[in-house]
Scaffold this active site. Structure first.
Site, short mmCIF file in Angstrom:
data_model
loop_
_atom_site.label_atom_id
_atom_site.label_comp_id
_atom_site.label_asym_id
_atom_site.label_seq_id
_atom_site.Cartn_x
_atom_site.Cartn_y
_atom_site.Cartn_z
N HIS A 38 -5.26 -9.65 -1.04
CA HIS A 38 -5.26 -9.82 0.42
C HIS A 38 -6.36 -10.78 0.85
CE1 HIS A 38 -3.71 -5.76 -0.51
NE2 HIS A 38 -2.93 -5.91 0.54
N SER A 80 0.84 -1.20 0.00
CA SER A 80 0.00 0.00 0.00
C SER A 80 0.87 1.24 0.00
CB SER A 80 -0.86 0.05 1.26
OG SER A 80 -1.88 -0.88 1.19
N HIS A 103 -6.75 5.00 6.23
CA HIS A 103 -5.97 4.46 5.09
C HIS A 103 -5.33 5.58 4.28
CE1 HIS A 103 -4.71 1.43 2.23
NE2 HIS A 103 -5.42 1.95 1.24
N MET A 120 -1.45 -6.39 7.22
CA MET A 120 -2.47 -7.31 6.70
C MET A 120 -1.97 -8.05 5.45
SD MET A 120 -5.66 -4.63 6.94
CE MET A 120 -5.75 -3.44 8.29
N SER A 121 -0.68 -8.22 5.32
CA SER A 121 -0.16 -8.87 4.11
C SER A 121 1.13 -9.60 4.44
CB SER A 121 0.12 -7.81 3.03
OG SER A 121 1.19 -6.97 3.43
N HIS A 180 -2.79 0.67 -4.72
CA HIS A 180 -2.15 -0.40 -5.46
C HIS A 180 -2.27 -0.13 -6.95
CE1 HIS A 180 -1.25 -3.33 -2.22
NE2 HIS A 180 -2.18 -2.65 -1.60
N ASN A 237 2.10 4.51 10.43
CA ASN A 237 1.30 5.07 11.52
C ASN A 237 1.66 4.36 12.81
OD1 ASN A 237 -0.33 2.86 9.94
ND2 ASN A 237 -1.02 2.73 12.05
N ALA A 286 3.04 -1.61 4.09
CA ALA A 286 2.82 -0.53 5.05
C ALA A 286 2.41 -1.20 6.36
CB ALA A 286 1.71 0.39 4.57
N TYR A 326 -8.30 -10.21 3.24
CA TYR A 326 -9.48 -9.42 3.62
C TYR A 326 -10.36 -9.06 2.43
CZ TYR A 326 -6.67 -5.26 2.45
OH TYR A 326 -5.89 -4.34 1.82
N GLU A 327 -9.84 -9.23 1.21
CA GLU A 327 -10.68 -9.02 0.02
C GLU A 327 -11.53 -10.26 -0.27
OE1 GLU A 327 -8.44 -6.71 -3.27
OE2 GLU A 327 -6.87 -7.62 -2.03
N1 HPA Z 1 -2.52 -2.10 11.22
C1 HPA Z 1 -2.64 -3.01 10.25
N2 HPA Z 1 -2.23 -2.81 9.01
C2 HPA Z 1 -1.68 -1.62 8.72
C3 HPA Z 1 -1.52 -0.63 9.67
C4 HPA Z 1 -1.97 -0.87 11.00
O1 HPA Z 1 -1.86 -0.03 11.92
N3 HPA Z 1 -0.94 0.43 9.06
C5 HPA Z 1 -0.73 0.07 7.77
N4 HPA Z 1 -1.18 -1.19 7.55
#
Ligand code: HPA
Length: 276
Positions: free
Chosen positions: A90, A36, A251, A215-216, A68, A239, A120, A92-93
């Site tokens: 992913h 991401s 996001h 998440m990847s 993406h 973050n 990320a 989650y998709e």
């Molecule tokens: N959590 C999960 N996935 C992420 C985060 C997060 O804080 N930041 C970027 N991808």
């Protein structure tokens, strides 16, 4: 082309053949999967050879996540032929693990012996600030699934029960530190995602020994090791993880943080790839 296949390795091999036909490169040496917000890096990674829309390759769904890029881009960096996968699937998709790792399996079928996974991540190591790239030293696969589930791999592939003692190659981490001295290293926790974590989950992950969360990546790393490729993982802390600041998680902020770090990321990726 999102089509079911009884043999995911066969599907990867047909995607690799189509990639070779479309790109004019009979093989690639290394693959970079862009996470991401890393899409901007795709334009500066090397000399463009060809762009193939991911949706034109067997088994690749069209990416649905903002940040993406829907491309398999073939570039050269010196003598190294690099496949840049701008899109990622992913869990989650709603994709199964076999679809999530299809890009990595295709790249390896196309000849890649080095797999660079970028992402990320939310950080919870107090020493890191937003925009910090971190080498993934090890991982916690907390997705509840694995690319090694299902029927056993076909006879011409290594068996399952992959040795995961060194998922992320020490040699490649050393190479990355030679390019960008002072890069920290940490443990990445991969969750199924779809929502950010709760503060209680972040406390749990911290207690489990993780430094960052996303998440990847974790399934792709397992699939790459299964097929004998060397893996380099680079997380960009976009973050502070949930509960560590008063800021809500968004996001868009993740994408912005990643974009600002693009020049450093490009220098790091190019520096590593040209020395392979
Ligand atoms: N959590 C999960 N996935 C992420 C985060 C997060 O804080 N930041 C970027 N991808």
């Amino acid at each position: 082309m999102d089509q079911p296949a009884s043999d995911p390795y066969e599907l990867a091999s047909s995607a690799a053949s189509e990639l070779a036909r479309r790109s004019g490169l009979d093989r690639h040496d290394a693959v970079v999967v862009l996470g991401s917000g890393w899409a901007a890096a795709a334009d500066e990674l090397g000399e463009l050879v060809a762009d193939t829309p991911l949706g034109d390759l067997p088994g690749f769904p069209t990416p649905t996540v903002a940040g993406h890029l829907n491309l398999a881009r073939s570039v050269t960096i010196g003598a190294v032929r690099v496949l840049v996968l701008g899109g990622r699937s992913h869990l989650y998709e709603g994709h199964p693990a076999s679809t999530v790792v299809h890009g990595v399996r295709t790249a390896i079928a196309a000849g890649c012996r080095t797999v660079v996974l970028t992402n990320a991540a939310g950080g919870f190591n107090p020493q890191w600030t937003v925009g910090q790239p971190v080498l993934i030293g090890d991982q916690l696969n907390l997705t509840g699934t694995s690319p090694m589930l299902g029927p056993p791999p076909p006879p011409h592939k290594p068996p399952r029960f992959v040795d995961l003692t060194e998922v992320y190659s020490r040699r490649l981490r050393d190479l990355a530190r030679a390019v960008d001295p002072g890069l920290p290293e940490g443990v990445y926790a991969g969750l199924v995602g779809g929502a950010y974590e709760t503060p209680a989950e972040i406390r749990m992950l911290r207690a489990m020994g993780a430094d960052m969360v996303g998440m990847s990546t974790v399934l792709e790393a397992i699939a790459a090791r299964h097929l004998g490729a060397d893996v380099l993982g680079i997380a960009l802390v976009t973050n502070p993880a949930a509960g560590l600041t008063d800021e809500p998680l968004d996001h868009t902020d993740v994408l912005n943080a990643a974009r600002e770090a693009t020049p450093r990321m490009v220098a790091l990726l190019r520096g590593v790839l040209e020395k392979l």
